[in-house]
Scaffold this motif. Structure first.
Motif, PDB file in Angstrom:
ATOM      1  N   GLY A 191       0.901  -1.162  -0.112  1.00 28.82           N
ATOM      2  CA  GLY A 191      -0.092  -0.025  -0.034  1.00 28.82           C
ATOM      3  C   GLY A 191       0.908   1.127  -0.055  1.00 28.82           C
ATOM      4  N   ALA A 192       0.538   2.551  -0.846  1.00 29.95           N
ATOM      5  CA  ALA A 192       1.284   3.580  -1.091  1.00 29.95           C
ATOM      6  C   ALA A 192       0.565   4.699  -0.576  1.00 29.95           C
ATOM      7  N   GLY A 193      -0.489   4.522   0.419  1.00 31.70           N
ATOM      8  CA  GLY A 193      -1.165   5.727   0.966  1.00 31.70           C
ATOM      9  C   GLY A 193      -0.387   6.234   1.998  1.00 31.70           C
ATOM     10  N   TYR A 194      -1.063   7.026   2.748  1.00 38.58           N
ATOM     11  CA  TYR A 194      -0.238   7.652   4.202  1.00 38.58           C
ATOM     12  C   TYR A 194       0.321   6.553   4.760  1.00 38.58           C
ATOM     13  N   VAL A 195      -0.332   5.653   5.243  1.00 40.06           N
ATOM     14  CA  VAL A 195       0.258   4.704   6.343  1.00 40.06           C
ATOM     15  C   VAL A 195       1.478   3.940   5.551  1.00 40.06           C
ATOM     16  N   GLY A 196       1.156   3.452   4.384  1.00 35.87           N
ATOM     17  CA  GLY A 196       2.170   2.799   3.846  1.00 35.87           C
ATOM     18  C   GLY A 196       3.549   3.548   3.748  1.00 35.87           C
ATOM     19  N   LEU A 197       3.495   4.551   3.258  1.00 37.02           N
ATOM     20  CA  LEU A 197       4.785   5.411   3.199  1.00 37.02           C
ATOM     21  C   LEU A 197       5.349   6.158   4.432  1.00 37.02           C
ATOM     22  N   GLU A 198       4.398   6.382   5.387  1.00 32.09           N
ATOM     23  CA  GLU A 198       5.009   6.728   6.667  1.00 32.09           C
ATOM     24  C   GLU A 198       5.707   5.565   7.332  1.00 32.09           C
ATOM     25  N   CYS A 199       5.114   4.484   7.500  1.00 39.57           N
ATOM     26  CA  CYS A 199       5.744   3.381   7.889  1.00 39.57           C
ATOM     27  C   CYS A 199       6.875   2.798   7.272  1.00 39.57           C
TER      28      CYS A 199
ATOM     29  N   VAL B  14       3.421  -1.094  -4.621  1.00 40.82           N
ATOM     30  CA  VAL B  14       2.533  -0.132  -4.975  1.00 40.82           C
ATOM     31  C   VAL B  14       1.417  -0.603  -6.055  1.00 40.82           C
ATOM     32  N   ARG B  15      -0.005  -0.676  -5.612  1.00 43.35           N
ATOM     33  CA  ARG B  15      -0.748  -0.954  -6.831  1.00 43.35           C
ATOM     34  C   ARG B  15      -1.054  -0.366  -8.058  1.00 43.35           C
ATOM     35  N   SER B  16      -1.052   0.809  -8.004  1.00 42.35           N
ATOM     36  CA  SER B  16      -1.256   1.722  -8.921  1.00 42.35           C
ATOM     37  C   SER B  16      -0.277   2.896  -8.848  1.00 42.35           C
ATOM     38  N   ILE B  17      -0.728   3.904  -8.095  1.00 46.49           N
ATOM     39  CA  ILE B  17       0.243   5.272  -7.911  1.00 46.49           C
ATOM     40  C   ILE B  17       0.373   5.508  -6.491  1.00 46.49           C
TER      41      ILE B  17
ATOM     42  N   LEU C 204       0.132   7.700  -3.228  1.00 47.30           N
ATOM     43  CA  LEU C 204      -0.561   8.877  -2.790  1.00 47.30           C
ATOM     44  C   LEU C 204      -1.912   9.207  -3.424  1.00 47.30           C
ATOM     45  N   ARG C 205      -2.627   8.311  -3.866  1.00 45.37           N
ATOM     46  CA  ARG C 205      -3.733   8.852  -4.846  1.00 45.37           C
ATOM     47  C   ARG C 205      -4.443   9.917  -4.292  1.00 45.37           C
ATOM     48  N   GLY C 206      -5.047  11.133  -4.816  1.00 36.10           N
ATOM     49  CA  GLY C 206      -5.517  12.072  -4.452  1.00 36.10           C
ATOM     50  C   GLY C 206      -4.966  13.428  -4.027  1.00 36.10           C
TER      51      GLY C 206
ATOM     52  N   PRO D 227     -12.444  13.599   4.981  1.00 34.77           N
ATOM     53  CA  PRO D 227     -11.202  13.420   5.365  1.00 34.77           C
ATOM     54  C   PRO D 227     -11.089  12.567   6.692  1.00 34.77           C
ATOM     55  N   GLU D 228     -10.338  11.634   6.604  1.00 39.13           N
ATOM     56  CA  GLU D 228      -9.976  10.698   7.876  1.00 39.13           C
ATOM     57  C   GLU D 228      -8.727  11.306   8.479  1.00 39.13           C
ATOM     58  N   LEU D 229      -9.031  12.462   9.134  1.00 40.27           N
ATOM     59  CA  LEU D 229      -7.904  12.949   9.875  1.00 40.27           C
ATOM     60  C   LEU D 229      -8.382  13.352  11.185  1.00 40.27           C
TER      61      LEU D 229
ATOM     62  N   THR E 245      -2.983  18.981   5.387  1.00 37.96           N
ATOM     63  CA  THR E 245      -2.501  17.574   6.025  1.00 37.96           C
ATOM     64  C   THR E 245      -1.150  17.429   5.689  1.00 37.96           C
ATOM     65  N   THR E 246      -0.369  16.416   6.429  1.00 31.75           N
ATOM     66  CA  THR E 246       0.903  16.334   6.089  1.00 31.75           C
ATOM     67  C   THR E 246       1.342  14.632   6.153  1.00 31.75           C
ATOM     68  N   VAL E 247       2.037  14.285   5.420  1.00 31.31           N
ATOM     69  CA  VAL E 247       2.575  12.750   5.189  1.00 31.31           C
ATOM     70  C   VAL E 247       3.700  12.999   5.962  1.00 31.31           C
TER      71      VAL E 247
HETATM   72  P1  NDP Z   1      -5.178   5.263   1.873  1.00 30.34           P
HETATM   73  O1  NDP Z   1      -6.317   4.897   1.140  1.00 30.34           O
HETATM   74  O2  NDP Z   1      -4.619   6.444   2.126  1.00 30.34           O
HETATM   75  O3  NDP Z   1      -4.089   4.179   0.836  1.00 30.34           O
HETATM   76  C1  NDP Z   1      -4.402   2.662   0.491  1.00 30.34           C
HETATM   77  C2  NDP Z   1      -3.231   2.208  -0.496  1.00 30.34           C
HETATM   78  O4  NDP Z   1      -3.401   0.637  -0.383  1.00 30.34           O
HETATM   79  C3  NDP Z   1      -3.357   2.723  -1.602  1.00 30.34           C
HETATM   80  O5  NDP Z   1      -1.937   3.138  -2.316  1.00 30.34           O
HETATM   81  C4  NDP Z   1      -3.918   1.730  -2.404  1.00 30.34           C
HETATM   82  O6  NDP Z   1      -3.824   1.770  -3.852  1.00 30.34           O
HETATM   83  C5  NDP Z   1      -3.416   0.602  -1.838  1.00 30.34           C
HETATM   84  N1  NDP Z   1      -4.528  -0.657  -1.820  1.00 30.34           N
HETATM   85  C6  NDP Z   1      -5.784  -0.671  -1.705  1.00 30.34           C
HETATM   86  N2  NDP Z   1      -6.332  -2.098  -1.783  1.00 30.34           N
HETATM   87  C7  NDP Z   1      -5.179  -2.446  -2.084  1.00 30.34           C
HETATM   88  C8  NDP Z   1      -5.017  -4.063  -2.332  1.00 30.34           C
HETATM   89  N3  NDP Z   1      -6.302  -4.992  -2.274  1.00 30.34           N
HETATM   90  N4  NDP Z   1      -3.637  -4.457  -2.664  1.00 30.34           N
HETATM   91  C9  NDP Z   1      -2.781  -3.700  -2.691  1.00 30.34           C
HETATM   92  N5  NDP Z   1      -2.846  -2.432  -2.642  1.00 30.34           N
HETATM   93  C10 NDP Z   1      -4.126  -1.894  -2.270  1.00 30.34           C
HETATM   94  O7  NDP Z   1      -5.112   4.264   3.190  1.00 30.34           O
HETATM   95  P2  NDP Z   1      -4.109   4.403   4.386  1.00 30.34           P
HETATM   96  O8  NDP Z   1      -4.318   3.192   5.322  1.00 30.34           O
HETATM   97  O9  NDP Z   1      -2.706   4.516   3.998  1.00 30.34           O
HETATM   98  O10 NDP Z   1      -4.683   5.656   5.245  1.00 30.34           O
HETATM   99  C11 NDP Z   1      -5.873   5.585   5.748  1.00 30.34           C
HETATM  100  C12 NDP Z   1      -6.242   7.066   6.053  1.00 30.34           C
HETATM  101  O11 NDP Z   1      -5.566   7.215   7.276  1.00 30.34           O
HETATM  102  C13 NDP Z   1      -5.891   8.202   5.100  1.00 30.34           C
HETATM  103  O12 NDP Z   1      -6.887   8.362   4.110  1.00 30.34           O
HETATM  104  C14 NDP Z   1      -5.593   9.044   6.222  1.00 30.34           C
HETATM  105  O13 NDP Z   1      -6.717  10.115   5.995  1.00 30.34           O
HETATM  106  C15 NDP Z   1      -5.378   8.517   7.498  1.00 30.34           C
HETATM  107  N6  NDP Z   1      -4.031   8.840   7.917  1.00 30.34           N
HETATM  108  C16 NDP Z   1      -3.543  10.160   7.996  1.00 30.34           C
HETATM  109  C17 NDP Z   1      -2.367  10.288   8.270  1.00 30.34           C
HETATM  110  C18 NDP Z   1      -1.756  11.687   8.346  1.00 30.34           C
HETATM  111  O14 NDP Z   1      -2.432  12.793   8.414  1.00 30.34           O
HETATM  112  N7  NDP Z   1      -0.311  11.928   8.272  1.00 30.34           N
HETATM  113  C19 NDP Z   1      -1.310   9.068   8.472  1.00 30.34           C
HETATM  114  C20 NDP Z   1      -1.973   7.871   8.416  1.00 30.34           C
HETATM  115  C21 NDP Z   1      -3.287   7.799   7.899  1.00 30.34           C
HETATM  116  P3  NDP Z   1      -4.763   2.477  -4.906  1.00 30.34           P
HETATM  117  O15 NDP Z   1      -4.217   4.064  -4.740  1.00 30.34           O
HETATM  118  O16 NDP Z   1      -4.497   1.553  -6.122  1.00 30.34           O
HETATM  119  O17 NDP Z   1      -6.039   2.434  -4.626  1.00 30.34           O
END
Ligand code: NDP
Ligand code: FAD
Length: 518
Positions: free
Chosen positions: A221-229, A244-247, A249-251, A359-361, A391-393
């Protein structure tokens, strides 16, 4: 204002002052319900709402219960942010930054004898957990002081005004009734539907209390949690790989996101692009064999890791609420609300991560909860404004932003109506350790005409969160490029760069400064 509301407001000190009523509480007629407000969920949103409502004189009960994660992790009151989110994450982020600082200190003349400095993972986890436990304790004391009743149990609807829960022993089920109910149950990490995921993988629910060193870690996963961890694990000396499934930090603004990923790769975090996991198996040596598939090339691959961390997003915790018994409308695993946080049932509200499309914040959850309580019990009318939330990553060089991405601005206003000012910069403190100028970048997305109202600010650099917090208030107040550039900077800071932006993207000029003074 109704007599009932006025009576309740009389115990809210702020409101007493503003509406000019005395401190004497009037005798109330017998209430129809056990409580004025029952809050389901004692996280950021629920606690803020419950405490504010109690401050306003409401009789409040708050339920909070945490089901253990599949790996067996459990925690106390306070919700995700305090126990398995923002707070432990920021502490681990800080621990990782300190490691980097120690290495930089050598360049600054410090005699650091052991060049192979490694943190003691168990000690770090213990310190983080001790802090969390102290916050849990303070939270309970705070609830008691504010006269919010707290029940450590899962609450579920029996009917629109009745909440049922199990007693501590689990032997008995009890019911309470409430005039208003606020649902603030948040979410939990998702697991992929592949063999071995639940049994062998962990999530952000587990990593901050993980007893053994994570070692070579696959972060999926390459969202907030993935990159921060991935970033704090790298900073602490482990070997994360991000799948990374697609891109990434989508959004978020695409240029900033790609820059951040490039910066991470340069610092030694590998990315497995366009890849999805297929299975996880435990090998004879105890390590985890992960099989995966590249969706772009069609190639299958596998690798061995010590830890697999799922960071693929979160699901809302609607399943235990028995929402159909109350008639509350959902969208998937989230609750649908209107601008006043009311659900499809007028006296039932929802705030925080459980709400659909918001927003999940944590600060969003807190402010929405607090404003809702004031509207319910203090006659206030202010609605939560979800626009322009900063917001901050928390990657080592943080990425912080407020307002629109470049893509959104172009999509909404048209490319001809948008001006983007940008620049790389080198913070003064980067020179002695010879850190790359390529790692700090900022841009302002603005209207092209008039004083050039700023629509979005984006910043990758040290302590970006601290910098953007101040600019967020300015942006909300209608900041323009004209004002920004006539603001005198504080020298030598990194935030100062925003007051010196001079290169527009459309000019095609190189945004790299020749020196710190350029
Ligand atoms: P996100 O939705 O931000 O990211 C999820 C990631 O997982 C995306 O890269 C997504 O890819 C990928 N993904 C989803 N399903 C699959 C799958 N089945 N297989 C492989 N990859 C997959 O979720 P997070 O858990 O990172 O964060 C959740 C929320 O928590 C955030 O939206 C944020 O609001 C909050 N948060 C805030 C932080 C901060 O303020 N610093 C820090 C951490 C969390 P794809 O793009 O292809 O869908
Ligand atoms: P929660 O905090 O999840 O609280 C809900 C509570 O309700 C939980 O304790 C839950 O167990 C309980 N509950 C669930 N069902 C019931 C029920 N039926 N009855 C009783 N109790 C129930 N946000 C930021 O702003 N900055 C950050 O840096 C940041 N970092 C994060 C890092 C990570 C790893 C994660 C996962 C999240 C992060 N977030 C961050 C997001 C932030 O933590 C959430 O937005 C915030 O906690 C949401 O608060 P909430 O009250 O809606 O839900």
């Amino acid at each position: 204002m109704s007599a009932l509301k006025l009576m309740r407001c009389s115990s809210c000190p702020r409101l007493r002052a503003s509406i000019g009523i005395g401190s004497v509480r009037h005798a109330a007629s017998k209430p129809r319900h056990d409580y004025d407000l029952v809050v389901l969920g004692g996280g950021s949103a629920g606690l803020a709402c419950a405490k504010e409502a109690a401050d306003c004189g409401a009789r409040v009960l708050c339920f909070d219960f945490v089901k253990p994660s599949p790996a067996g992790t459990r925690w106390g009151i306070g919700g995700t942010c305090v126990n398995v989110g923002c707070i432990p994450k920021k502490l681990m982020h800080q621990a990782s930054l300190l490691g980097e600082a120690v290495h930089e200190a050598v360049a600054y003349g410090w005699n650091v004898n052991d060049q192979d400095l490694r943190p003691d993972w168990r000690k770090l986890v213990r310190s983080v957990q001790n802090h969390i436990k102290s916050v849990n304790w303070v939270t309970r004391v705070d609830l008691r002081d504010k006269k919010v009743e707290y029940v450590n149990s899962l609450g579920a609807f029996l009917d629109p005004h009745t909440i049922e829960y199990a007693t501590r022993s689990g032997l008995e089920r009890r019911q309470v009734t409430a005039e208003h109910v606020v649902v603030a149950v948040g979410g939990r990490p998702r697991y992929p539907d592949i063999p071995g995921a639940v049994e062998l993988g962990i999530t952000s629910d587990d990593i901050f209390s993980y007893e053994r060193e994570p070692g070579r870690t696959l972060v999926v996963g390459a969202g907030y949690v993935g990159l921060e961890c991935a970033c704090f694990l790298k900073g602490l000396g482990y070997e994360p790989t991000v799948m990374v499934r697609s891109i990434v930090l989508r959004g978020f603004d695409r240029q900033m996101s790609e820059l951040l990923a490039a910066m991470m790769a340069e610092r030694g975090v590998p990315f497995l692009g366009t890849t999805i996991p297929r299975s996880v198996e435990r090998q004879a040596d105890g390590r985890l064999l992960v099989r995966y598939h590249n969706t772009a090339t069609g190639a299958d691959g596998s690798d061995v890791f010590d830890t697999v961390l799922w960071a693929i997003g979160r699901r809302g915790l609607v399943e235990d609420l028995h929402l159909p018994a109350a008639g509350v409308r959902t969208h998937g695993d989230k609750i649908v609300v209107d601008a006043a946080e009311a659900t499809s049932v007028p006296h039932i509200f929802a705030v925080g991560d459980i709400v659909y499309g918001r927003p999940e914040l944590t600060p969003v959850a807190i402010l929405a909860g607090r404003l809702l309580a004031r509207r319910l019990f203090a006659g206030a009318t202010q609605l939560m404004d979800y626009a322009d939330v900063a917001t901050t990553v928390f990657t080592p060089l943080e990425y912080s932003c407020v307002g629109m991405s470049e893509e959104t601005a172009i999509e909404l206003r048209g490319a001809d109506n948008i001006e983007v000012l940008h620049g790389y910069y080198k913070p003064t403190e980067f020179f002695i350790p010879q850190k790359s100028v390529r790692h700090c970048y900022l841009k302002a997305v603005a209207e092209i005409s008039g004083d050039q109202k700023i629509l979005g600010l984006h910043y990758i650099g040290p302590v970006a969160g601290e910098v953007i917090q101040g600019f967020a208030a300015a942006l909300k107040s209608g900041l323009t490029v004209k004002t920004l550039l006539s603001t005198v900077g504080i020298h030598p800071t990194t935030a100062e760069e925003f007051t010196r932006l001079s290169i527009t993207k459309r000019s095609g000029r190189d945004p790299t400064p020749a020196s710190c003074c350029s």
